[in-house]
Every structure is written in C-alpha cells, then in structure tokens.
Scaffold this motif. Structure first.
Motif, short mmCIF file in Angstrom:
data_model
loop_
_atom_site.label_atom_id
_atom_site.label_comp_id
_atom_site.label_asym_id
_atom_site.label_seq_id
_atom_site.Cartn_x
_atom_site.Cartn_y
_atom_site.Cartn_z
N LEU A 152 -5.59 68.46 16.57
CA LEU A 152 -4.80 68.11 15.39
C LEU A 152 -5.66 67.39 14.35
O LEU A 152 -5.65 67.74 13.17
N ALA A 153 -6.40 66.39 14.80
CA ALA A 153 -7.28 65.66 13.88
C ALA A 153 -8.39 66.56 13.36
O ALA A 153 -8.80 66.46 12.20
N PHE A 154 -8.89 67.45 14.23
CA PHE A 154 -9.97 68.33 13.81
C PHE A 154 -9.54 69.20 12.63
O PHE A 154 -10.24 69.25 11.60
N PHE A 155 -8.40 69.89 12.74
CA PHE A 155 -8.00 70.79 11.67
C PHE A 155 -7.52 70.04 10.43
O PHE A 155 -7.70 70.54 9.31
N GLN A 156 -6.91 68.88 10.62
CA GLN A 156 -6.51 68.09 9.45
C GLN A 156 -7.74 67.75 8.61
O GLN A 156 -7.76 67.93 7.39
N THR A 157 -8.79 67.27 9.27
CA THR A 157 -9.99 66.84 8.55
C THR A 157 -10.82 68.00 8.06
O THR A 157 -11.22 68.06 6.89
N SER A 158 -11.10 68.96 8.93
CA SER A 158 -11.99 70.06 8.56
C SER A 158 -11.40 70.92 7.46
O SER A 158 -12.10 71.28 6.49
N THR A 159 -10.12 71.25 7.58
CA THR A 159 -9.50 72.11 6.57
C THR A 159 -9.40 71.40 5.23
O THR A 159 -9.64 72.00 4.17
N SER A 160 -9.06 70.11 5.25
CA SER A 160 -9.00 69.34 4.01
C SER A 160 -10.36 69.29 3.33
O SER A 160 -10.48 69.46 2.11
N ASN A 161 -11.41 69.06 4.12
CA ASN A 161 -12.76 69.00 3.55
C ASN A 161 -13.17 70.35 2.95
O ASN A 161 -13.74 70.42 1.85
N LEU A 162 -12.89 71.42 3.67
CA LEU A 162 -13.30 72.74 3.20
C LEU A 162 -12.50 73.16 1.96
O LEU A 162 -13.06 73.76 1.03
N LEU A 163 -11.22 72.87 1.94
CA LEU A 163 -10.41 73.23 0.77
C LEU A 163 -10.87 72.47 -0.48
O LEU A 163 -10.95 73.04 -1.57
N ALA A 164 -11.16 71.20 -0.31
CA ALA A 164 -11.63 70.41 -1.45
C ALA A 164 -12.96 70.94 -1.97
O ALA A 164 -13.18 71.06 -3.18
N ALA A 165 -13.84 71.30 -1.04
CA ALA A 165 -15.14 71.84 -1.45
C ALA A 165 -14.99 73.22 -2.09
O ALA A 165 -15.70 73.55 -3.04
N ALA A 166 -14.06 74.03 -1.58
CA ALA A 166 -13.82 75.34 -2.17
C ALA A 166 -13.29 75.22 -3.59
O ALA A 166 -13.67 76.00 -4.48
N ARG A 167 -12.44 74.23 -3.81
CA ARG A 167 -11.94 74.01 -5.18
C ARG A 167 -13.08 73.59 -6.10
O ARG A 167 -13.20 74.09 -7.22
N ARG A 168 -13.93 72.70 -5.63
CA ARG A 168 -15.06 72.25 -6.46
C ARG A 168 -16.03 73.39 -6.75
O ARG A 168 -16.61 73.45 -7.84
N SER A 169 -16.19 74.30 -5.80
CA SER A 169 -17.16 75.38 -5.99
C SER A 169 -16.62 76.53 -6.83
O SER A 169 -17.39 77.37 -7.29
N GLY A 170 -15.30 76.57 -7.01
CA GLY A 170 -14.70 77.65 -7.77
C GLY A 170 -14.44 78.91 -6.97
O GLY A 170 -14.20 79.98 -7.55
#
Length: 264
Positions: free
Chosen positions: A68-86
């Motif tokens: 639960l903690a793994f996907f909460q953190t990893s997915t949030s980090n990747l989504l934020a980075a994907a938004r920043r990268s366009g």
C-alpha cells in the motif's frame, strides 16, 4: 516515439522494451539497477525527460501491507514527474478483478494505484491481466508439502507473460485509453485442477488436496479473477506453455498473509 519504461529490466518490462524497440520506437528501460528509485524520487525526472509515454511496470517487494505504501509513494512520484516532463500518456499494468478482493493487501494496493492514475494529471491507460502462467509454480509452492499440495477451487484464467508484454507494448504505443483493457488466457481452470495439470506435466507425483481455506487465493470469492465481458483473450494455452517449462516445483518460504502472519 520515446517511451520511458519504469521497471523495464524485469520479466514483463524487458519484454515490453523489446517489443517496442522492434516496432521502431525508442523504449528506454529504467529501474533501481539504472539509478532510478521510485520511492525516493532519485533519478525519476531524468528518466522521464523527453518521454512521450511513461510505462510503469514496477511492483511492491512484498504482497502484504507494505505494498500500500509502495504504490502510494511510487505512483505519486511518477505522476508528478510525468506532469513536469510533459508526457502525454501514462500506462500501468494491473490485475483483472483487483478491486473485487479487498481482503488482500496487494490487491487493495493495486486498486489504490489505479485510483491515483485516474485522478492524476496525465492521460492514462490501464492494462489488467489475469495471473501469469509463470506465477503458477509459485502459487503451488506456497501450500506444497512433501507429498501433497493443498489448493482451493478458485477459478483462474492464466495468461503468458509474453502475451501480456505484447499487449502492454501495443497499448503504450497507441493513444491513451482513458480506461481499462482486460487481458486473459484462453482457458479457465479451478486452481486445484490447474495444480494437477501442472504437477503432471512436470512429472511431480505429489497429489492435490482441495482445501478452500489454504493459500492466498482462498480469500477470493467466485470467478472475479477471470475474464469478463469485453476482455481480450490472449492466444497462448496453458498446456502448450507447460510443454516448454518442466522444472519440478519446490517449496520456498510461505508469503505473509494480509495481516502479516504466515499462512498455514
């Protein structure tokens, strides 16, 4: 098209990268081996820089509450980075029926991941697959003894990892689905029958005992882990796949159940 495949050095990820590159795309594998840590965020922005598509094939190190903690953190980090990268498309691999088994921590964690993606800032696609054929040996090993394997009658519809990877690659190279594609193998078996077929193909003389309280899949009710209406059916039959895989099943340590205790 440039694709960042996170978890791209694993079983599915490496095949996805191969399929995409063979189709003329530029798929770059990323993982902790390449300096990308989805939990701390180290290397994530650099990995996603210039990517048109992000494919997240990472998985939790365990099936218990840690996931639960793994996907909460990893997915949030990747989504934020994907938004920043366009990036214009974010793809994940999930599990057929995952939202129908809240008793399992890992399934609740994957449902959480799906929810984060749907609510996130990047157009998305979710590929849900049934249990991998490559995973069946592990399932049997959880409840295997010297002479018997205890299994519930839970219906499963196993799918080959190669078929999963081909579908993920196809979806990743296309426009965002804005929804979910279910993928399953062509044959459905009760888990106890699947166990007998597997043992026989490997020349393993252990017998299967039906025990609807044994193992992780004892917590699954009905046929929720099999293909529903509209699912894509992959071509590889389990019996054909078995002919190419004949290693005898051994019994590794049993995984912790949803409460962190050991299954009997």
């Amino acid at each position: 098209m440039r694709l960042a495949v996170i978890g791209g050095t694993g079983r599915i990820g490496s095949l996805v990268v191969q399929n995409l590159n063979a189709a003329g795309h530029e798929a770059v594998p990323h993982s902790r081996r390449t300096g990308v840590d989805v939990l701390t965020g180290q290397g994530v922005d650099a990995a996603l820089a210039g990517a048109d598509v992000v494919v997240d094939l990472t998985n939790s190190p365990s099936f218990d509450h840690v996931s639960l903690a793994f996907f909460q953190t990893s997915t949030s980090n990747l989504l934020a980075a994907a938004r920043r990268s366009g990036a214009g498309h974010f793809v994940i691999l999930s599990i057929v029926g995952v939202d129908q088994v809240p008793e399992l921590d890992h399934y609740r964690a994957k449902t959480l991941q799906e929810g984060l993606l749907k609510a996130g800032p990047v157009p998305y696609s979710i590929v849900r697959a049934t249990q991998f054929m490559e995973f069946i040996d592990t399932v049997l090993s959880w409840t295997a003894g010297d002479d018997t394997v205890r299994l519930p009658r839970t219906p499963l519809q196993p799918v080959a990892a190669a078929d999963v990877a081909a579908t993920v690659a196809e979806v990743a190279a296309g426009p965002p689905l804005g929804g979910t594609l279910d993928l399953a193998g062509p044959d459905t078996y009760p888990l106890d029958e699947l166990g007998r077929i597997t043992l026989a193909a490997k020349g393993d003389r252990r017998s299967v005992i039906i025990d609807d309280t044994s193992g992780m899949y004892a917590l699954v009710h009905g046929d929720v882990l099999t293909a529903g209406k509209g699912a894509r059916i992959a071509p590889t039959h389990y019996t054909d796949w078995l002919k190419r895989h004949s290693t005898k099943i051994t019994a590794p340590p049993v995984p912790a159940d949803r409460r962190g205790r050991r299954n009997p």
